[in-house]
Design an enzyme around this catalytic site. Structure first.
Site, PDB file in Angstrom:
ATOM      1  N   GLN A  34       0.547  -1.467  -0.277  1.00 54.60           N
ATOM      2  CA  GLN A  34      -0.139  -0.118  -0.020  1.00 54.60           C
ATOM      3  C   GLN A  34       1.063   1.506   0.349  1.00 54.60           C
ATOM      4  OE1 GLN A  34      -3.792  -1.008   0.602  1.00 54.60           O
ATOM      5  NE2 GLN A  34      -2.511  -2.900  -0.293  1.00 54.60           N
ATOM      6  N   ARG A  54      -4.893   3.877   4.308  1.00 59.50           N
ATOM      7  CA  ARG A  54      -3.923   4.851   3.044  1.00 59.50           C
ATOM      8  C   ARG A  54      -4.255   3.995   2.187  1.00 59.50           C
ATOM      9  NH1 ARG A  54       0.294   5.500   4.492  1.00 59.50           N
ATOM     10  NH2 ARG A  54       1.844   5.922   3.011  1.00 59.50           N
ATOM     11  N   ALA A  69     -11.643   2.612   4.145  1.00 63.55           N
ATOM     12  CA  ALA A  69     -10.381   1.747   3.171  1.00 63.55           C
ATOM     13  C   ALA A  69      -9.380   2.302   2.375  1.00 63.55           C
ATOM     14  CB  ALA A  69     -11.098   0.162   2.862  1.00 63.55           C
ATOM     15  N   HIS A  70      -9.060   2.009   1.800  1.00 63.75           N
ATOM     16  CA  HIS A  70      -7.936   2.060   0.781  1.00 63.75           C
ATOM     17  C   HIS A  70      -8.742   2.458  -0.125  1.00 63.75           C
ATOM     18  CE1 HIS A  70      -7.360  -2.100  -0.526  1.00 63.75           C
ATOM     19  NE2 HIS A  70      -8.294  -1.982  -1.178  1.00 63.75           N
ATOM     20  N   ASN A  71      -8.461   4.001  -1.213  1.00 62.54           N
ATOM     21  CA  ASN A  71      -8.836   4.167  -2.226  1.00 62.54           C
ATOM     22  C   ASN A  71     -10.259   5.026  -1.542  1.00 62.54           C
ATOM     23  OD1 ASN A  71      -6.403   2.007  -3.030  1.00 62.54           O
ATOM     24  ND2 ASN A  71      -6.299   4.308  -4.782  1.00 62.54           N
TER      25      ASN A  71
END
Length: 346
Positions: free
Chosen positions: A200, A220, A241-243
């Site tokens: 990540q 991240r 969560a990510h993105n």
């Protein structure tokens, strides 16, 4: 600190009914307030407390004007809740502000910190390459990773952990024990079905005027940025969560979670314990009721309820039938028996 009812009325553009010189020295809930504590009435559910409250000065919304009685002092405003919020903000601004660098703390030599109004609490760490604006307050036991940027007037409460390369705007509030920029939940199975970690490598960007509740986690991005846009407010114990991208001026209540790469628009209201699956597009001005599960894209202006979530109006209609489901089954069984009997007799 003591004020008169008239002084308070002047601050919130209110109309006095009663004794203008009645003193006030604190705030209290209408059902618990002491005689010199200011209280307010802005909701029908609490109107019965008007006769019972010990408070001698009460801010009330104009719609309750007919309930004004003798023996107390009332300040009539358009919206009591908005008025009391304004007063609480003023009161908070008068409180002493923390300043200076406490010890022990750790600050990297190349960190760039604007000293005006800066506060750093005990056992906090500021790493290499960090940039911090004016009037920033960082409470004890906070970790700030490498190359983090923090804008003016931001407050970071005890125990917060901010990983490397995170960008935080102005007037942001991050409550205790939240984690910003930890690794996203990214794994890919190999040919043997063994899950391997996907690095990540992205970051988190938090724009101006965002608030993040206690014990919340914002991951991240795998690549690029997880983004929380201007004015959005997150309650306690929320997982982003990510993105994920969350637009401007959203409110998300406690224990909700948004899975990876979902994009949420602007001015949405999301209730507590809502789950949103990944890679969705959620529009603008949407209301999602508590404990709903969203697994499809949502158009602007929709109201959702249920798990999986669907139209709130359809859910309520269906729920009426669900409550009568056992009776409906009995009726169907009787009809089937009747049809069988008629067929047999025929």
């Amino acid at each position: 600190m003591e004020f008169t009812a008239q002084q308070i009325a002047d601050l919130i553009n209110g109309q006095i009914v009663g004794e203008p010189e009645q003193p006030v020295s604190g705030f209290g809930k209408i059902q618990e307030a002491k005689p010199q504590e200011l209280t307010f009435l802005g909701n029908d559910k609490y109107s019965h407390f008007l006769k019972e409250t010990n408070s001698q000065v009460i801010i009330i919304s104009k719609k309750f004007k007919k309930e004004v009685t003798t023996g107390k002092t009332f300040i009539i405003v358009e919206d009591a809740y908005q008025a009391i919020t304004q007063l609480l903000q003023m009161y908070e601004s008068l409180q002493p502000k923390k300043n200076g660098i406490m010890q022990p703390t750790s600050i990297a030599e190349n960190a760039q910190i604007k000293e005006k109004g800066f506060y750093l609490g005990e056992f906090s760490v500021i790493s290499s390459g960090v940039k911090i604006g004016e009037n920033v307050k960082i409470y004890p036991q906070v970790y700030i990773g490498e190359n983090v940027e923090i804008g003016d007037n931001t407050i970071i409460y005890p125990g917060v952990k901010i990983y490397e390369n995170i960008k935080i705007g102005r007037n942001v509030i991050i409550q205790s024990n939240s984690v910003i920029g930890c690794e996203g939940f990214g794994y890919q199975p190999d040919e043997n079905g063994v899950f391997k970690k996907v690095p990540q490598l992205g970051n988190v960007i938090i724009e101006n005027d965002v608030e993040i509740g206690a014990c919340s986690t914002i991951d991240r991005a795998t690549m690029g940025s997880t983004l929380i846009k201007e004015g959005t407010k997150l309650d306690n114990q929320i997982q982003i969560a990510h993105n994920v991208e969350i637009g401007r001026h959203n409110v998300i209540a406690a224990q909700s979670g948004v899975a990876g790469s979902t994009k949420i628009g602007h001015h949405n209201m999301i209730g507590g314990q809502v789950g949103v699956t990944g890679h969705l597009k959620i529009g603008n001005k949407i209301q999602i009721q508590a404990q709903s599960g969203v697994n499809h894209d949502v158009k602007d202006g929709e109201k959702l309820y249920g798990s999986p979530a669907f139209s709130a109006m359809d859910f309520r209609k269906s729920y009426v039938h669900f409550k009568n489901f056992s009776k409906i089954v009995q009726r169907v069984n009787k009809l089937e028996k009747l049809i069988k009997k008629e067929n047999h007799d025929g």
